[in-house]
Enzyme design. Structure first.
Site, mmCIF file in Angstrom:
data_model
loop_
_atom_site.group_PDB
_atom_site.id
_atom_site.type_symbol
_atom_site.label_atom_id
_atom_site.label_comp_id
_atom_site.label_asym_id
_atom_site.label_seq_id
_atom_site.Cartn_x
_atom_site.Cartn_y
_atom_site.Cartn_z
ATOM 1 N N HIS A 1 -11.832 -1.475 0.441
ATOM 2 C CA HIS A 1 -10.531 -2.138 0.354
ATOM 3 C C HIS A 1 -10.081 -2.275 -1.095
ATOM 4 C CE1 HIS A 1 -8.050 -6.023 0.447
ATOM 5 N NE2 HIS A 1 -7.268 -5.059 0.919
ATOM 6 N N HIS B 1 -12.616 -10.284 0.519
ATOM 7 C CA HIS B 1 -11.656 -10.376 1.625
ATOM 8 C C HIS B 1 -12.336 -10.306 2.989
ATOM 9 C CE1 HIS B 1 -9.282 -8.879 -1.856
ATOM 10 N NE2 HIS B 1 -8.544 -9.897 -1.478
#
Length: 158
Positions: free
Chosen positions: A93, A112
């Site tokens: 990511h 995250h």
């Protein structure tokens, strides 16, 4: 426009378009490259107990990676029990380093919360990442588990 009829105009245009398309594609096919990865020793096979976690860098010093000996045989696993795998530790990511949570048997990103399953080729289970973790190709040779290649792209690299 003397001497040029509609049929000749279309034929000439189609031939020109075909030539331009071929000219645009040709450099892409001739520019394809294969990446050569180093073969490095990661750990002695006889030292890897069940649940082992070994940190190393692959394919270079700026690529944190982890070798894991899981609790059962897994796709892509090596060793006598086919239970040894390795992955890049950079989340797909945003490139944060993921951690192996042994109690959950997951690689989890603290930034995250993307979670990856090492028993399923690093597949993304949940989170904001859009692809699996890159799996490091392993082999066992001379009693050593060796990293020999990559399946997937390391975050931030081509």
């Amino acid at each position: 426009m003397d001497g040029v009829n509609r049929r000749d105009f279309i034929k000439t245009g189609a031939a020109g378009l075909a030539a331009a398309t071929v000219a645009g594609v040709a450099p892409l096919t001739s520019a394809s490259q294969t990446t050569e990865y180093p073969a490095i020793n990661v750990a002695a096979l006889d030292t890897l107990e069940l649940g082992a976690e070994v940190a190393f860098e692959y394919p270079d010093a700026s690529a944190p990676s982890v070798l894991l000996r899981l609790k059962e045989a897994v796709p892509g696993g090596v060793g006598p029990g086919k239970d040894i795998v390795a992955y890049s530790l950079l989340c797909t990511h945003k490139g944060c380093p993921v951690n192996f949570l042994s109690e959950r048997q997951m690689l989890v990103c603290p930034c995250h919360w993307s979670s990856f399953d090492p028993a399923k080729k690093g597949r993304l289970i949940i989170g904001q990442a859009s692809q699996s973790l890159p799996m490091i190709q392993l082999e066992v040779r001379g009693g050593m588990v060796r990293a020999v290649g990559m399946d997937g792209l390391i975050y931030g690299r081509h």
